[in-house]
Scaffold this active site. Structure first.
Site, mmCIF file in Angstrom:
data_model
loop_
_atom_site.group_PDB
_atom_site.id
_atom_site.type_symbol
_atom_site.label_atom_id
_atom_site.label_comp_id
_atom_site.label_asym_id
_atom_site.label_seq_id
_atom_site.Cartn_x
_atom_site.Cartn_y
_atom_site.Cartn_z
ATOM 1 N N GLY A 91 0.811 -1.208 0.000
ATOM 2 C CA GLY A 91 0.000 0.000 0.000
ATOM 3 C C GLY A 91 0.848 1.263 0.000
ATOM 4 N N GLY B 255 -4.118 4.152 11.289
ATOM 5 C CA GLY B 255 -3.887 5.388 10.551
ATOM 6 C C GLY B 255 -4.797 5.578 9.359
ATOM 7 N N THR C 226 -8.250 6.570 7.298
ATOM 8 C CA THR C 226 -9.217 7.677 7.418
ATOM 9 C C THR C 226 -10.502 7.293 6.690
ATOM 10 O OG1 THR C 226 -8.344 8.786 5.440
ATOM 11 C CG2 THR C 226 -7.379 9.397 7.567
ATOM 12 N N ALA D 6 -5.055 10.377 12.029
ATOM 13 C CA ALA D 6 -5.300 10.627 10.614
ATOM 14 C C ALA D 6 -4.026 11.075 9.919
ATOM 15 C CB ALA D 6 -6.387 11.689 10.444
ATOM 16 N N HIS E 174 -5.029 16.675 -2.087
ATOM 17 C CA HIS E 174 -4.423 15.348 -2.116
ATOM 18 C C HIS E 174 -4.458 14.804 -3.541
ATOM 19 C CE1 HIS E 174 -5.183 15.690 2.212
ATOM 20 N NE2 HIS E 174 -4.264 14.756 2.372
ATOM 21 N N LYS F 189 -7.473 9.806 -3.703
ATOM 22 C CA LYS F 189 -7.939 9.829 -2.310
ATOM 23 C C LYS F 189 -9.459 9.907 -2.286
ATOM 24 C CE LYS F 189 -7.338 12.110 2.179
ATOM 25 N NZ LYS F 189 -7.133 10.823 2.898
ATOM 26 N N GLY G 13 -9.003 13.339 6.601
ATOM 27 C CA GLY G 13 -9.028 13.106 8.038
ATOM 28 C C GLY G 13 -8.211 14.129 8.793
ATOM 29 N N THR G 14 -7.100 14.556 8.194
ATOM 30 C CA THR G 14 -6.255 15.575 8.827
ATOM 31 C C THR G 14 -6.984 16.900 8.929
ATOM 32 O OG1 THR G 14 -4.257 14.509 7.986
ATOM 33 C CG2 THR G 14 -4.058 16.813 8.676
#
Length: 240
Positions: free
Chosen positions: A11, A90, A92, A115, A147, A151, A157-158
């Site tokens: 990944g 981690g 999201t 996130a 991003h 995505k 998420g951040t």
């Protein structure tokens, strides 16, 4: 030394975490988990054997590191609960129901949910809290995240964690903050926070040039989790 299993070793994020983790003297990666049927099952990546069944090998580790995505993450969570293993999560894009399930799990096992594992991003969270405490009454606050085109979740998420930090510091609702998202090209991650006042504006930006900064931060989080008791932890705990 903490022993970990890392999911999704091919990944985007987990592959970088694996590369960095095997360099750390304080971390032993005892295995990686790939999807069933992949041609790399039973081979080694970065000197780490790849399996296709977490349940079969989880007792070799102290903690599972998972950045695989929200749906697979819930399966990983169930296995961690069944075997009483810590989890660094981690991924999201979780639903409210999934987030509640993770929160409930933290009452039974140690969970670090993040996130964004970049050390700089989590320092930035502190800066945003200070700014919000002093500026929220006189400014409009907006957050823009950019991003790569693949995505899935938006806002990121951040961005949502930044919004929660700002809202908490300012005593406001997250719904009072405007969120904007761009999905383009192969941009790893950019977040810009705007405090727009009258006659002036502050813009604060974090830009990740590559995903390696998140992998390095994830390794710091892994080290932090060694020997931790049951509970919910965040990157704020890691940076101290």
């Amino acid at each position: 030394m903490i022993k970990v299993i890392i999911t999704a070793p091919k990944g985007k994020m987990d592959s970088l975490i694996l590369e960095e983790a095997v360099k750390c003297d304080t971390i032993e990666v005892v295995g990686a988990i790939g999807p069933k049927g992949r041609d790399y099952i039973g081979t080694e990546i970065c000197g780490v054997m790849v399996y296709d069944d977490l349940e079969a090998v989880i007792d070799q580790c102290d903690m599972v590191v998972d950045f695989s995505g929200a749906e697979i993450a819930m399966e990983v969570l169930e296995v961690c609960l069944a075997h009483n293993k810590a989890l660094l999560e981690g991924s999201t894009g979780f639903t409210e129901k999934q987030n509640r399930k993770i929160e409930e799990a933290s009452k039974m096992i140690p969970v670090l949910k993040a996130a964004n594992t970049s050390f700089m991003v989590n320092v930035l969270m502190r800066i945003l809290e200070f700014a919000a405490d002093n500026l929220a009454d006189s400014c409009d606050i907006e957050i823009m995240d950019i991003h790569d085109r693949n995505k899935l979740d938006a806002p990121s998420g951040t961005a949502l964690e930044m919004g929660e930090a700002i809202a908490g510091a300012a005593g406001m609702e997250v719904s009072q903050i405007e969120f904007h998202s761009g999905r383009m090209g192969d941009s790893p991650s950019t977040h810009t926070i705007y405090f727009g006042g009258i006659d002036e504006r502050i813009e604060v930006t974090h830009q990740a040039y590559t995903g390696r900064c998140f992998a390095i931060g994830a390794c710091r989080a892994i080290e932090f989790m060694e020997g931790k008791d049951t509970g919910m932890y965040t990157m704020a705990d890691v940076i101290g």
